[in-house]
Design an enzyme around this catalytic site. Structure first.
Site, PDB file in Angstrom:
ATOM      1  N   HIS A 168      69.982   0.232  87.933  1.00 25.51           N
ATOM      2  CA  HIS A 168      69.242  -0.220  86.926  1.00 25.51           C
ATOM      3  C   HIS A 168      69.829  -0.582  85.720  1.00 25.51           C
ATOM      4  O   HIS A 168      69.097  -1.335  84.957  1.00 25.51           O
ATOM      5  CB  HIS A 168      68.111   1.021  86.515  1.00 25.51           C
ATOM      6  CG  HIS A 168      68.794   2.238  85.701  1.00 25.51           C
ATOM      7  ND1 HIS A 168      69.223   3.202  86.330  1.00 25.51           N
ATOM      8  CD2 HIS A 168      68.934   2.108  84.339  1.00 25.51           C
ATOM      9  CE1 HIS A 168      69.639   4.138  85.174  1.00 25.51           C
ATOM     10  NE2 HIS A 168      69.618   3.300  84.154  1.00 25.51           N
ATOM     11  N   ASP A 232      59.206   5.817  94.599  1.00 27.20           N
ATOM     12  CA  ASP A 232      59.952   6.744  94.264  1.00 27.20           C
ATOM     13  C   ASP A 232      61.407   6.819  95.064  1.00 27.20           C
ATOM     14  O   ASP A 232      62.191   7.646  94.803  1.00 27.20           O
ATOM     15  CB  ASP A 232      59.576   8.132  94.384  1.00 27.20           C
ATOM     16  CG  ASP A 232      58.649   8.505  93.019  1.00 27.20           C
ATOM     17  OD1 ASP A 232      59.074   8.327  92.033  1.00 27.20           O
ATOM     18  OD2 ASP A 232      57.425   8.913  93.426  1.00 27.20           O
ATOM     19  N   SER A 308      73.333   6.613  81.266  1.00 24.08           N
ATOM     20  CA  SER A 308      73.035   5.900  82.571  1.00 24.08           C
ATOM     21  C   SER A 308      74.166   5.431  83.289  1.00 24.08           C
ATOM     22  O   SER A 308      74.882   4.608  82.521  1.00 24.08           O
ATOM     23  CB  SER A 308      71.877   5.188  82.422  1.00 24.08           C
ATOM     24  OG  SER A 308      70.923   5.870  82.152  1.00 24.08           O
TER      25      SER A 308
END
Length: 375
Positions: A168, A232, A308
């Site tokens: 991401h 998900d 992240s």
């Protein structure tokens, strides 16, 4: 190569490490298990249209599907696993390709051949993070393996020219984020080469550091992230590999297959990242694993956006070399609010390096499967 696609036993072999050796046996030390791993190989590659690089960079990923939700999800079929492990490659000139893969188990002897809006809190009680100061720490292993991406995330050096991070950080599941075509990786170094103007060695102030940047040559993102980000399943594949234009000349940390949480030393994980609430600081933390699924580790390590993509690692005994060794066993992804028996509970989530993911990432790094037989 052996293997009958679609056969349930074959799928089980793919999803579970083959020939796992007990991590303890007669040793009291927490020992890296030995695995016989599957092979993930490219089958076909074709060109794709250039992306528009229009997505906004997200420094965290959220999902409402918690441990029980994931545990209730069926394992992918052989064909689904191949789809998820197929991947996109983005090059520095903006071109991209898609590569479809095959998954195999080697026969013995073949191995030598070629919801509601909530304020997201990622600090749990007392903030247990440690900012790392001083070049004696920042420039030495293992902290020196943590690097900063120009999109705002963290990455980890896993080879001479390769950085592991979260998908991401460069792709939102639909297209690449702004700045990815000119993606750079930053390495902390002292601000003053000869020491002039730097803080005195006896000063209580931290030594000033700066980032030296290296351009990225190409990136790999699994199709499981691109196909699955709308639901998900995507979080299971929130990882990407970056290849630099030149070697970084630093010590790196190898990747490894994630052992079960109960086999981790103290049930604990570690990672360092560039949390955005402490700009310019490398922040280290460790904590216990709270829960796990086949693809994810759930924990409550204090973290903020910017961390992240950090490599989650542990230190265990390497029996073959008779030494302690740290390995990256996961990639810090983001934050989740989940309903546990009707009550909201939040976790920070890391993507586990499973045998199949190890085989894929290792192939991206090495370019062959012969060097990817030990996880």
């Amino acid at each position: 190569m052996a293997g009958t696609p679609g056969h349930p036993i074959f799928l089980l072999l793919l999803l579970r490490a083959i020939g796992q050796v007990s991590p303890y046996s007669t040793h009291w030390k927490p020992t890296w298990p030995a695995y016989r791993l599957p092979v993930v190989l490219p089958q076909s590659t074709f060109n794709l249209a250039k992306p528009d690089f229009g997505a906004e960079a997200k420094l965290e990923v959220s999902s409402s599907c918690g441990p029980q939700c994931h545990k209730g999800t069926p394992l992918p079929t052989y064909e689904e696993a191949k789809q998820y492990l197929s991947y996109e490659t983005l090059y520095a000139n903006g071109s991209r390709t898609e590569t479809q893969v095959g998954i195999y188990v080697l026969r013995s002897g073949e191995e030598q051949s070629s919801g509601k809006s909530r304020r997201k809190r990622q600090i749990y009680g007392y903030d247990s993070r440690f900012s790392i100061f001083g070049k004696d720490f920042l420039l030495n292993y293992p902290f020196s393996t943590s690097v900063k991406l120009s999109t705002g995330c963290t990455g980890t050096l896993v080879a001479e020219k390769h950085v592991l991070t979260a998908a991401h950080c460069i792709h939102d599941g639909k297209t690449y984020v702004k700045g990815t075509q000119k993606l750079r990786v930053g390495f902390l170094k002292p601000k003053f080469k000869d020491g002039r103007g730097a803080n005195d060695s006896h000063s209580a102030l931290p030594e000033k550091m700066k980032f030296q940047w290296i351009r990225v040559k190409r990136t790999h993102v699994p199709k499981g992230w691109i196909k699955g980000n709308a639901n998900d399943i995507g979080m299971d594949y929130d990882y990407a590999l970056l290849e630099l234009k030149k070697p970084h000349k630093r010590k790196f940390m190898k990747i490894g297959v994630s052992p079960p949480a109960k086999q981790l030393p103290g049930g604990r994980i570690h990672f360092s990242g560039y949390d955005n609430d402490r700009p310019g600081n490398l922040v280290y933390r460790f904590c216990d694993v709270q829960d796990e699924t086949y693809d994810l580790l759930y924990q409550q390590c204090d973290a903020q956006p910017g961390a992240s993509g950090s490599g989650v690692y542990v230190r265990m005994w390497k029996r073959q070399q008779q030494k302690w060794e740290r390995k990256i066993i996961g990639i810090f992804s983001g934050h989740q609010w989940v309903d546990v028996n009707g009550s909201p509970q939040d976790f920070n989530v890391a993507v586990r390096i499973t045998p199949l993911k190890y085989a894929q990432i290792c192939y991206w790094i090495k370019g062959n499967y012969v060097d990817c037989r030990e996880g």
